[in-house]
Every structure is written in C-alpha cells, then in structure tokens.
Scaffold this motif. Structure first.
Motif, PDB file in Angstrom:
ATOM      1  N   ARG A  62      -9.340  -0.734  -2.336  1.00 18.50           N
ATOM      2  CA  ARG A  62     -10.157   0.143  -1.558  1.00 18.50           C
ATOM      3  C   ARG A  62     -10.257   1.419  -2.202  1.00 18.50           C
ATOM      4  O   ARG A  62     -11.467   1.870  -1.932  1.00 18.50           O
ATOM      5  CB  ARG A  62      -9.307   0.302  -0.126  1.00 18.50           C
ATOM      6  CG  ARG A  62     -10.116   0.547   1.244  1.00 18.50           C
ATOM      7  CD  ARG A  62      -9.532   1.223   2.237  1.00 18.50           C
ATOM      8  NE  ARG A  62      -8.429   0.150   2.686  1.00 18.50           N
ATOM      9  CZ  ARG A  62      -9.065  -0.824   3.577  1.00 18.50           C
ATOM     10  NH1 ARG A  62     -10.259  -0.803   3.938  1.00 18.50           N
ATOM     11  NH2 ARG A  62      -8.122  -1.707   4.016  1.00 18.50           N
ATOM     12  N   SER A  63      -9.285   1.954  -2.510  1.00 25.35           N
ATOM     13  CA  SER A  63      -9.421   3.528  -3.161  1.00 25.35           C
ATOM     14  C   SER A  63      -8.519   3.407  -4.580  1.00 25.35           C
ATOM     15  O   SER A  63      -7.610   2.518  -4.532  1.00 25.35           O
ATOM     16  CB  SER A  63      -9.097   4.444  -2.509  1.00 25.35           C
ATOM     17  OG  SER A  63      -8.022   4.245  -1.860  1.00 25.35           O
ATOM     18  N   ASP A  64      -8.575   4.383  -5.273  1.00 29.65           N
ATOM     19  CA  ASP A  64      -7.902   4.192  -6.316  1.00 29.65           C
ATOM     20  C   ASP A  64      -6.465   4.412  -6.193  1.00 29.65           C
ATOM     21  O   ASP A  64      -5.944   4.987  -5.322  1.00 29.65           O
ATOM     22  CB  ASP A  64      -8.277   5.501  -7.520  1.00 29.65           C
ATOM     23  CG  ASP A  64      -7.996   5.272  -8.863  1.00 29.65           C
ATOM     24  OD1 ASP A  64      -8.035   4.009  -9.297  1.00 29.65           O
ATOM     25  OD2 ASP A  64      -7.650   6.291  -9.526  1.00 29.65           O
ATOM     26  N   VAL A  65      -5.679   3.621  -7.259  1.00 32.65           N
ATOM     27  CA  VAL A  65      -4.225   3.395  -6.932  1.00 32.65           C
ATOM     28  C   VAL A  65      -3.656   2.824  -8.216  1.00 32.65           C
ATOM     29  O   VAL A  65      -4.411   1.834  -8.944  1.00 32.65           O
ATOM     30  CB  VAL A  65      -3.823   2.731  -5.709  1.00 32.65           C
ATOM     31  CG1 VAL A  65      -4.386   1.192  -5.895  1.00 32.65           C
ATOM     32  CG2 VAL A  65      -2.345   2.693  -5.360  1.00 32.65           C
ATOM     33  N   SER A  66      -2.429   3.130  -8.523  1.00 37.20           N
ATOM     34  CA  SER A  66      -2.079   2.570  -9.899  1.00 37.20           C
ATOM     35  C   SER A  66      -0.925   1.418  -9.656  1.00 37.20           C
ATOM     36  O   SER A  66      -0.561   1.293  -8.298  1.00 37.20           O
ATOM     37  CB  SER A  66      -1.214   3.553 -10.748  1.00 37.20           C
ATOM     38  OG  SER A  66      -0.060   3.964 -10.036  1.00 37.20           O
ATOM     39  N   GLU A  67      -0.505   0.444 -10.741  1.00 37.04           N
ATOM     40  CA  GLU A  67       0.013  -0.617 -10.565  1.00 37.04           C
ATOM     41  C   GLU A  67       1.473  -0.041 -10.149  1.00 37.04           C
ATOM     42  O   GLU A  67       2.194  -0.627  -9.311  1.00 37.04           O
ATOM     43  CB  GLU A  67       0.259  -1.070 -12.104  1.00 37.04           C
ATOM     44  CG  GLU A  67       0.920  -2.300 -12.010  1.00 37.04           C
ATOM     45  CD  GLU A  67       1.207  -3.203 -13.334  1.00 37.04           C
ATOM     46  OE1 GLU A  67       0.498  -2.743 -14.315  1.00 37.04           O
ATOM     47  OE2 GLU A  67       1.633  -4.368 -13.590  1.00 37.04           O
ATOM     48  N   ARG A  68       1.941   0.846 -10.858  1.00 42.50           N
ATOM     49  CA  ARG A  68       3.331   1.399 -10.599  1.00 42.50           C
ATOM     50  C   ARG A  68       3.360   2.137  -8.976  1.00 42.50           C
ATOM     51  O   ARG A  68       4.451   1.561  -8.434  1.00 42.50           O
ATOM     52  CB  ARG A  68       3.534   2.822 -11.304  1.00 42.50           C
ATOM     53  CG  ARG A  68       4.830   3.147 -11.873  1.00 42.50           C
ATOM     54  CD  ARG A  68       4.408   4.270 -12.808  1.00 42.50           C
ATOM     55  NE  ARG A  68       5.684   5.096 -12.222  1.00 42.50           N
ATOM     56  CZ  ARG A  68       6.307   5.932 -13.405  1.00 42.50           C
ATOM     57  NH1 ARG A  68       6.088   6.028 -14.447  1.00 42.50           N
ATOM     58  NH2 ARG A  68       7.523   6.714 -12.800  1.00 42.50           N
ATOM     59  N   GLU A  69       2.378   2.628  -8.556  1.00 40.14           N
ATOM     60  CA  GLU A  69       2.481   3.158  -7.085  1.00 40.14           C
ATOM     61  C   GLU A  69       2.507   1.863  -6.117  1.00 40.14           C
ATOM     62  O   GLU A  69       3.400   1.820  -5.282  1.00 40.14           O
ATOM     63  CB  GLU A  69       1.141   3.879  -6.786  1.00 40.14           C
ATOM     64  CG  GLU A  69       0.870   4.212  -5.377  1.00 40.14           C
ATOM     65  CD  GLU A  69       2.120   4.756  -4.510  1.00 40.14           C
ATOM     66  OE1 GLU A  69       2.931   5.242  -4.996  1.00 40.14           O
ATOM     67  OE2 GLU A  69       1.762   4.572  -3.211  1.00 40.14           O
ATOM     68  N   LEU A  70       1.886   0.840  -6.630  1.00 41.49           N
ATOM     69  CA  LEU A  70       1.903  -0.418  -5.789  1.00 41.49           C
ATOM     70  C   LEU A  70       3.310  -1.050  -5.564  1.00 41.49           C
ATOM     71  O   LEU A  70       3.910  -1.743  -4.702  1.00 41.49           O
ATOM     72  CB  LEU A  70       0.754  -1.333  -5.835  1.00 41.49           C
ATOM     73  CG  LEU A  70      -0.729  -0.790  -5.492  1.00 41.49           C
ATOM     74  CD1 LEU A  70      -1.720  -1.723  -5.767  1.00 41.49           C
ATOM     75  CD2 LEU A  70      -0.676  -0.642  -3.865  1.00 41.49           C
ATOM     76  N   ILE A  71       3.779  -1.180  -7.034  1.00 44.10           N
ATOM     77  CA  ILE A  71       5.080  -1.649  -7.118  1.00 44.10           C
ATOM     78  C   ILE A  71       6.170  -0.960  -6.236  1.00 44.10           C
ATOM     79  O   ILE A  71       6.998  -1.404  -5.331  1.00 44.10           O
ATOM     80  CB  ILE A  71       5.371  -2.060  -8.565  1.00 44.10           C
ATOM     81  CG1 ILE A  71       4.617  -2.940  -9.240  1.00 44.10           C
ATOM     82  CG2 ILE A  71       6.932  -2.470  -8.866  1.00 44.10           C
ATOM     83  CD1 ILE A  71       4.770  -3.187 -10.553  1.00 44.10           C
ATOM     84  N   ARG A  72       5.936   0.315  -6.516  1.00 48.06           N
ATOM     85  CA  ARG A  72       6.800   1.263  -5.698  1.00 48.06           C
ATOM     86  C   ARG A  72       6.795   1.015  -4.250  1.00 48.06           C
ATOM     87  O   ARG A  72       7.753   0.892  -3.495  1.00 48.06           O
ATOM     88  CB  ARG A  72       6.492   2.795  -6.108  1.00 48.06           C
ATOM     89  CG  ARG A  72       7.574   3.785  -5.223  1.00 48.06           C
ATOM     90  CD  ARG A  72       7.116   4.995  -4.914  1.00 48.06           C
ATOM     91  NE  ARG A  72       5.869   5.023  -4.088  1.00 48.06           N
ATOM     92  CZ  ARG A  72       5.878   4.820  -2.960  1.00 48.06           C
ATOM     93  NH1 ARG A  72       7.274   4.904  -2.215  1.00 48.06           N
ATOM     94  NH2 ARG A  72       4.893   4.824  -2.197  1.00 48.06           N
TER      95      ARG A  72
END
Ligand code: AMP
Length: 497
Positions: A443-453
């Motif tokens: 929906r908006s910018d986000v990193s792979e790392r942030e989502l795994i966290r």
C-alpha cells in the motif's frame, strides 16, 4: 416451479437497466425453450454445455434444460480453445448454450474429433452417449408459441444428475463433479432457511454463472425462494453500488476480491442499505471484513462450500458473524475433523455423487468408501462451535518438519499498515524441505526486512517468511482465488538470476 406459478405477474429477474421478466413469463419462456430443445433432438441425460455471461436468456435456457432432464455443464467463458476441448472430450455434450458463434465453433470442433461418439465412458449407465449433431442455442434466442408440444417437463427424481460442474482447477486439471437435482434443491433450501431469504428479497448478482456460487447460490436460491435478482454480466464496484440503490436491493453475494475492491470506492453508503452481504469461495481476510463493517455498518456474513458439496457452513444470520471464521454447519449438513491435520469432512444431502470419468479421483475424496466427502481443507472449531478454515491440505507448508498454514502468515502480514494484500506459498528448499515465501502487494513503501520483523511479533520463528517478493498483483482465477501454482512459478528463480 410451484412457487413461480403463484402470483405470475411478480418480478423475477432483470438484466441491469433492462425490463423485468415476471414469474409467469419465465415459466412460459422456459417451457417454449425446453420444447425447442426437445425438437432439436435433446433427451433426458444428454449433456448441454453452458458458457455465456449472466443474462435472463441464459437462465431461461438453464432452467429449460433442467426441466427437460438434460444435464447442464457450466463452462468458464474465459476458457481457451484447449480448455474448452478438455471439457468437451470429458463430458461429451449433445448441446451447447452460448452467446457467440466462435464459442459454438470451438465446442463443435472438439466434438468432431475421431472416436468421439464411440468412446463414451460415463460415470454409470445412466448417461446416454452423445448425439451426432451438436444442437447449438444462443442465450439471447427466444422461441415462439408454435414450438410448444406435449413434452414431459419437471419429472425428475432427486438423484437424477442435473449439473456437471467443473472444479476451478487451482490445484490440477478441472474435474467434472456430478450434482443431482436433490443436491441443488437441498442447498438452495438450506440457504433460504439460514439466511432468512424471502420473496421480498432482491439480490444484486454480479457473479459468473459458470460457477456454483453464482448459479447454485444466486440463481437457484432466487428461484427456490421466489425472490428477485438483478443480473450484472460483470463486477464493477461502482455499478454494483448504483444497482443496490436504483433497485432497492436487499442482498449482495460476492467473493473476497469484490469486497477488497469495494474498499477502493470513495463512498460505500449504498451497501449499508442492504440487509445481507455474503462472502465465500475463498477466505475473506479479517482486515477486509473489519474495514467493510467500519464503512457500511454491516458485518459481512462469511460462508464456506465447495463445488462438490455446495454450501455447507455459514456464519449465523442472527448472531455474531466472526471475521476469519465460517460459522456453523447448515441445516442437514454434518461435519467432522479427521486425522492429524484436522481435515474437514462433510456429509449431507448437498454432497455430490462423484467425478465424471474419474473413479480414482472419486475414491480419493470418499476415502472411507462411504458418504463422507474429504474436502482437502484444514479446519478448526473454537469453544463456541464456530468453524474456521485454516488452509488447504495441498497448500500446507511443511518446513523443517513443522506445519505452517499460509493463511496465518498472510493475516500477520496484512496487519502491517503498508501491506495491501499478501499471499504465501511453500517453495522447495534444500535445507527445510519447503520454505515459507510471501508475495506482497504494497500500500505504501516498506522493506522486506521490516515485514519480516513485523511478522515475528505474532508468528513463531519457523512460520516467518524466509523471503518476501513484492508484486503488483496476484495471479487469480475467475472467482478471484489466488492460483498458488502460478505464484510458485513466479517465485522460482530463473537460471542466472
Ligand atoms: P470451489 O470448488 O471452486 O468452490 O472451491 C472450493 C474451495 O474454496 C474450498 O475447498 C476452500 O478451499 C475454498 N473456500 C471456499 N469458501 C471458503 C471460505 N469461506 N474460506 C476459506 N476457503 C474457502
């Protein structure tokens, strides 16, 4: 048909923007149409492929065929020539109801393959071999009064085949599920009862009629309750919203992607005037359920079913409709959870007879050789008796010996504000056997790392995605279901990458 013979002037169906057909006109038109089918040589047990967008004309042909004892074979209008050919060779039709000459030609071409007429191997002796000439009917055609002859209608036993419905094939080649008149009637009646479906109701029906959701629930439910329906030949959120208001509709039935798309509209007030919104055919995410309720004031009623067993489980009409749960067994339906994976088994009057030409697949889904149908879905029951579908056995990911249900990981990812949608599959891995891979639409910018966290806040270590791939959309079939085999293909690294 009895209910339709009462108050013959009452409105029954209309194509969006077009005139209504009354109960009386509908009964007459189906009689004329059945006579025309008889005059073209079609007889009880003959299969008729039905492949056209939703319209009154299509429903007239469908009901005419059933009244005559023909077996209707709904076929996806998006099928390519080779998919059409697969169904035609399997089902050996004697007739076709279409809306285009091209589709008729594809079906006739597949019929004229060598050996077609001699090689029929039906599911039993009760289906006759195909006729030598394919009788083609156009959904928009009407038949004159002279066509009326003394043809016997409505004399079908409950166990006579009515529909051969092809499974959507998200996990393999489509198989033809044989549904009887008794199956269809039991399903429509149980929904009429459970959802308080009354003559005064008006449904906005924007589902395709080549799937049992649109045909079995929408059309059959309308006919059995004597209510009315507005037919849309495709789903557009704004068109549905307008139809709900213009026609003072009371109900809308959709698949999860439709509800997701409603959320992109600036105003959803129109939906708030309905008395019932139903979702089914695939899991409705809790997030979409919550946001729809927030914006319309109404909790979507989620229900569960399969092509082979029609609709079996539904959230209650009068009590709490819980997001992420499918509710309780419908009247007449029995369920059990069996085996170490808690596979859902169903039994009851809506469960089909078996697959056409596929005794092996039939015995696979009736493993006990009895009346219990193995759905292939994994379910749980909470302390109040609400059932939830946690995943499909075929999609279950086994990673390092642990079971992971994609749905749970998807919900964890969707709870992040930057995630619009998530789909999770198991991909082959040397280390883990399979590993959890997530596909995410942002929906908006986000990193792979942030989502795994983020996912590690609610998921055990082994359930966390090992890899997240960002995509713009998911591969979906006509009913909006994500096709996991296609996701796995997209996720497979190509040589050198
Ligand atoms: P189909 O035969 O195309 O209707 O697909 C049936 C399958 O759709 C079921 O076996 C389930 O995996 C899935 N399904 C249908 N309704 C639901 C639901 N409400 N929640 C989760 N899965 C569903």
């Amino acid at each position: 048909m009895r209910i339709l013979e009462r108050e013959p002037e009452r409105e029954l169906f209309c194509d969006l923007g077009g005139p209504w057909i009354s109960r009386g006109e509908f009964v007459t038109r189906t009689e004329r149409c059945a006579n025309a089918m008889w005059a073209r040589g079609l007889r009880r047990g003959d299969r008729v492929i039905m492949s056209a967008p939703a319209s009154i004309g299509l429903i007239v042909h469908y009901v005419a065929a059933l009244r005559l004892g023909l077996v209707v074979v709904p076929m996806n209008t998006a099928y390519t020539r080779s998919e059409v050919s697969h169904v035609v060779k399997d089902v050996k039709p004697s007739g076709a109801i279409v809306d285009s000459a091209e589709r008729a030609e594809w079906i006739s071409d597949a019929v004229s393959i060598p050996g077609f007429f001699s090689a029929f191997a039906g599911p039993g002796a009760d289906l006759p071999p195909p006729k030598s000439d394919l009788a083609v009917f156009f959904a928009q055609d009407e038949y004159r009064e002279e066509d009326i002859k003394e043809v016997v209608l409505d004399q079908l036993e409950l166990d006579a085949p009515a529909i051969i419905a092809y499974t959507s094939g998200t996990t393999g080649r489509p198989k033809g599920a044989i549904l009887t008149h008794g199956n269809l009637l039991a399903s429509a009646k149980s929904l009429n009862l459970a959802w308080r479906w009354r003559e005064e109701d008006r449904l906005v029906l924007a589902l395709p009629l080549f799937h049992m959701h649109g045909l079995g629930v929408g059309v059959n439910g309308t006919l059995c309750s004597g209510s009315s329906a507005v037919l849309l030949d495709k789903f557009e959120p704004a068109t549905v919203l307008k139809a709900v208001t213009d026609y003072s509709a009371s109900m809308f039935f959709g698949v999860p992607t439709m509800y997701q798309r409603f959320l992109d509209e600036s105003s959803l007030e129109g939906l708030g005037s309905l008395r019932l919104m139903v979702s089914g055919s695939a899991p409705l995410s809790k997030e979409v359920h919550r946001r729809i309720e927030e914006r319309t004031g109404m909790a979507v009623l989620e229900r569960y079913g399969t092509t082979e067993s029609l609709i079996n489980i539904s959230n209650p009409y009068d009590f709490e409709r819980i997001a992420g749960k499918v509710g309780f067994p419908l009247p007449g339906v029995e369920v059990i959870l069996s085996g170490e994976n808690s596979e859902l088994f169903i039994s009851g009057p809506t469960v089909f007879k078996g697959y056409l030409n596929d005794a092996g697949a039939t015995s696979d889904v009736f493993p006990g050789g009895d009346r219990w149908f193995a759905t292939g879905d994994i379910a749980q029951v909470d302390e109040r008796g609400y059932i939830s579908i946690v995943g499909r056995l075929k999609d279950l990911i086994i990673t390092g010996g642990y079971n992971v249900y994609p749905k749970e990981v998807e919900e964890a990812l969707r709870s992040h504000a930057a995630v619009l949608d998530a789909a999770v599959v198991g991909m082959e891995s040397e280390t883990w056997g399979e590993e959890v891979v997530a596909f995410v639409i942002k929906r908006s910018d986000v990193s792979e790392r942030e989502l795994i966290r983020h996912s590690s806040e609610s998921l055990a270590n082994f359930k966390r995605p090992k890899k997240i791939l960002f995509v713009n959309e998911f591969p979906r079939n006509a009913l909006g279901k994500v096709v996991s085999s296609e996701l796995r293909r997209i996720g497979t690294p190509t040589q050198g990458s």
